[in-house]
Design an enzyme around this catalytic site. Structure first.
Site, short mmCIF file in Angstrom:
data_model
loop_
_atom_site.label_atom_id
_atom_site.label_comp_id
_atom_site.label_asym_id
_atom_site.label_seq_id
_atom_site.Cartn_x
_atom_site.Cartn_y
_atom_site.Cartn_z
N ASP A 165 82.00 39.65 -28.59
CA ASP A 165 81.09 40.78 -28.78
C ASP A 165 79.65 40.35 -29.09
O ASP A 165 78.74 41.17 -29.02
CB ASP A 165 81.56 41.67 -29.95
CG ASP A 165 82.90 42.32 -29.67
OD1 ASP A 165 83.23 42.48 -28.49
OD2 ASP A 165 83.61 42.67 -30.63
N ARG A 575 93.37 8.68 -11.19
CA ARG A 575 92.31 8.84 -10.20
C ARG A 575 91.00 9.19 -10.88
O ARG A 575 90.95 9.97 -11.82
CB ARG A 575 92.68 9.92 -9.18
CG ARG A 575 91.62 10.13 -8.10
CD ARG A 575 92.11 11.05 -7.01
NE ARG A 575 93.13 10.39 -6.19
CZ ARG A 575 93.81 11.02 -5.22
NH1 ARG A 575 93.60 12.30 -5.00
NH2 ARG A 575 94.70 10.36 -4.51
#
Length: 780
Positions: A165, A575
């Site tokens: 908010d 990787r």
């Protein structure tokens, strides 16, 4: 860990810092936890995760766990909170807080960093105030001895505000608010298309019981026709006022209508304004085919946007620093951001101001409610009001003060250029000025200004630009060409089309263009007009500002791209991807991108790339993969700016890593290219474009009635608007050119973000050069 017999363990050698999330979840909370855990470890402390919020603190046991470096790997890209949150009634009672205090001592924790809303942070401050009494009570109850509590007499607490908010005073943004705004804008953009197709009206309800930030910013960034927020209800006859504005828009040719209602919206008498009531008005009074859409918890979920990842990371780092610097006398701080600067504010003052907003609304003191919000909130509201309904006679300037204001885009396209143009045009029309679009930059002006039937210099109407707020690229066209290509023709065109002031939106080329115009003022009187530059470039390399329109859109595109790449890298586990970023000779995008995705290393033009640096990084990768025990999220990313090195290209680095890995892990390279420039502008770029554009036109109109000679003598008459630290300011071109510009590398001499590079390295665990062998790169 607590001992089996219930007595606390020996006092730990390292300081132990607890971290927890509480209240409603918000995107970015995981980034904050990751930053706290890793920064704590990097500073020689131990980090403890407290699971399920205050419930975990009260219940203890397995809900309080020591967290290691690898435990938070990959958390930046995760939504919600991975350590959980829960409502805890027990902590609201003293006996619950007594159990929480004992659990903290049993785990050797004497500092607590809490990410939550105002209720959670108020509870934390109460806990700190009661701490001494709670310890004495534990001794009196024979649960602990005086000797056992002695090392824990002082409790340090630091607050981080996690709230979609954005309802906490003292900060411009809370963790999660821009991610939530992104969900709303994305939904409204989709609704926009169907509304246009069927000429429908849509009433959209967004979250915000006591705070209208989401509704207001959604209104600004989607071009909504009307917005209802709790802090500033519409007038007594709001039904007629709303219908009149929407009716005028329809008569001007607008095919769609969007009204945004905060869930806490009400009128001046505090009677709730519901989406159904608004729908009935539009259907019955205006005869519009109207639909209601309530977005609900869609606004709360999903991954954090780039800004929330950066914000949560920087605030998490600052929270650890605040803990380590605190004394028993230091008031509990909350970590905030003002414009572009991370700051510490007194927690309870922020909470009191936040509660005061709700009290002011209850007392119908709406002016006070607006004052208690930050200044930025009021500015956005004013910008929205002046750019949505252009027919406002009370704001129109007298004829003698009305100007013909040229608007031109210069340089590469950047998200938010159109948003800024729309706001500038709307504000010009509201004030009685004539907005004049110069299509396709300075070359377009010189070569095509008198083309038939339509030249490149055209006056703009409100309907021309009404739909531009969410459009990427440049609707009036942009060009890298400079005035110096034909300075005499440029001056002739300025005079021919009676340009009284010039608003330039663009990057370093725009900055250079204004520099050329300034230097030519002595020879060409038509350049003796006020000129201002709104920096808009993904590179964020314009002197005079720390933020450029378009850079946030670029970062979101890069982060989304890297998230997908990292998923591939993690699936393969062993990787590494080397990803090339844009940014010219400024490493801003690479550095902030690295901060937002948790990059293993970042290579920038400012620092360059050397063989010893690569050796250290490759050795670090070897060590890291060797320690990998099969955990998830094991893929790694390295970001390299496109101009970091002419020798060590992205492909070369990937190949070097692959060669040195000796089959133990793999390496690939990826180049997102112009993906980083395109797409729909981010909500941040849209709202900041609107606010800064209005400021720019206000700046230009301050020169009405002043002679060309007087304007030329005023060094600020040619300026760059910029966000610097906690302020928005106009910087005089002549001074910026002389003192702050690195003309060779096309960037500011002093780049504020450079210091963040050290945080990227710290949180990735990248070894420091002084800790490594110069020859082989191994840590000493």
């Amino acid at each position: 860990m607590p001992s089996v017999n219930g007595a606390p363990p020996p006092l730990p050698k390292k300081r132990r810092i607890g971290v927890m999330t509480s209240g409603g979840d918000a995107p970015g909370m995981n980034g904050a936890v990751r930053a706290v855990v890793r920064m704590s470890i990097a500073k020689g402390c131990e980090a403890y995760g407290i699971y399920e919020g205050y419930q975990g603190l009260v219940d203890g046991g397995d809900l309080i766990k020591q967290m290691q470096w690898a435990d938070v790997r990959g958390w930046l890209s995760e939504g919600g909170t991975l350590i959980g949150t829960a409502r805890c009634m027990a902590f609201m009672r003293r006996d619950g807080r007594l159990r929480a205090a004992k659990n903290m001592i049993m785990n050797g924790i004497n500092a607590l960093i809490i990410c939550g809303g105002d209720g959670s942070l108020t509870g934390a401050d109460t806990f700190r105030k009661e701490w001494g009494g709670l310890l004495q009570e534990l001794v009196q109850n024979n649960e602990l001895t005086a000797e056992q509590i002695e090392p824990f007499k002082h409790l340090n607490i630091v607050g981080l505000v996690g709230s979609i908010d954005n309802d906490m005073s003292s900060t411009d943004a809370t963790i999660g608010c821009y991610s939530s705004l992104g969900r709303i804008c994305e939904a409204v953009d989709y609704i926009d298309a169907t509304a246009f197709s069927h000429q429908r009206a849509f009433v959209i309800e967004v979250m915000g019981r006591h705070c209208g930030w989401l509704a207001l910013m959604a209104g600004v960034s989607t071009g909504a026709d009307f917005v209802f927020i709790p802090e500033k209800p519409p007038g007594e006859n709001w039904e007629t006022e709303m219908c009149n504005i929407i009716s005028k828009h329809r008569k001007l040719g607008k095919r769609k209508t969007i009204v945004i209602v905060a869930e806490g919206a009400h009128d001046l008498s505090l009677t709730k304004v519901t989406p159904t009531k608004v729908k009935d008005l539009l259907s019955n009074k205006l005869g519009l085919d109207t639909r209601i859409t309530t977005l609900g918890h869609v606004q709360r979920g999903g991954n954090a946007c780039a800004y929330d990842r950066m914000l949560s990371t920087l605030q998490g780092v600052e929270a650890v620093e605040a803990v380590l610097e605190a004394t028993p006398e230091t008031p509990t701080p909350v970590i905030c951001i003002i414009e572009n600067k991370i700051v510490r504010k007194p927690l309870m003052k922020a909470v009191e101001d936040t509660h005061a907003v709700a009290k002011a609304i209850e007392a119908k003191d709406f002016q006070r409610a607006m004052e208690l919000r930050d200044a930025e909130f009021a500015e956005y509201h004013n910008a929205y009001m002046t750019t949505t309904a252009t027919d406002q006679p009370q704001m129109r300037l007298p004829k003698g003060k009305q100007m013909r204001i040229g608007i031109i885009h210069v340089g590469a396209p950047a998200g938010g250029m159109n948003s800024a143009t729309r706001a500038a045009v709307a504000y010009c029309l509201t004030r009685g000025h004539t907005p004049v679009a110069i299509h396709n930059g300075f070359p377009g002006l010189c070569r095509h200004h008198d083309d038939k039937p339509l030249g490149s210099v055209r006056e703009l109407s409100w309907l021309d630009v009404e739909g531009w707020i969410s459009k990427g690229g440049s609707e009036i066209g942009t060009n890298r060409g400079l005035p110096s290509e034909d300075i005499a023709q440029t001056a002739f065109c300025f005079g021919k089309y009676q340009i009284d002031a010039l608003f330039i939106i663009g990057g370093f080329e725009a900055f250079t263009a204004v520099s050329e115009l300034r230097k030519a003022r002595g020879q060409y009187p038509s350049f003796r007009i006020p000129v201002t530059v709104l920096p808009a470039t993904i590179s964020n390399n314009v002197p005079g500002t720390e933020y450029s329109i378009g850079s946030d859109t670029c970062l979101n595109a890069l982060v989304s791209y890297c998230d997908a790449i990292k998923q591939s890298a993690s699936a393969s586990r062993r990787r590494v991807f080397v990803v090339e970023t844009q940014g010219g000779k400024s490493g801003y995008i690479a550095t902030i991108g690295g901060l937002s995705i948790g990059a293993t290393a970042v290579y920038t033009p400012e620092e360059g790339i050397g063989i010893k640096m690569l050796a250290r990084d490759i050795e670090h990768l070897r060590t890291s993969f060797a320690k990998d025990q099969g955990q998830t999220r094991a893929g790694k990313l390295i970001l390299r700016n496109e101009h970091a090195s002419s020798t060590y290209t992205t492909e070369v680095i990937a190949n070097m890593i692959r060669e040195e890995a000796k089959g133990r892990f793999e390496s690939r390279f990826a180049i997102p290219g112009h993906v980083q420039q395109g797409g729909t502008p981010s909500p941040m770029d849209r709202v900041r474009a609107v606010r800064l554009a209005v400021k720019c036109i206000t700046f230009l109109e301050s020169y009405t009635g002043i002679s060309g000679e007087e304007i030329a003598a005023d060094e600020k008459s040619m300026s760059v608007i910029g966000i610097r630290g906690a302020k928005v300011m106009f910087g005089a071109m002549e001074r910026l050119e002389r003192e702050e510009t690195d003309w060779k590398d096309r960037r500011p001499k002093d780049e504020s973000w450079v210091q963040l590079k050290a945080i990227v390295d710290t949180l990735s665990g990248r070894p420091k050069p002084e800790d490594c062998c110069e020859t082989c790169g191994k840590t000493k």
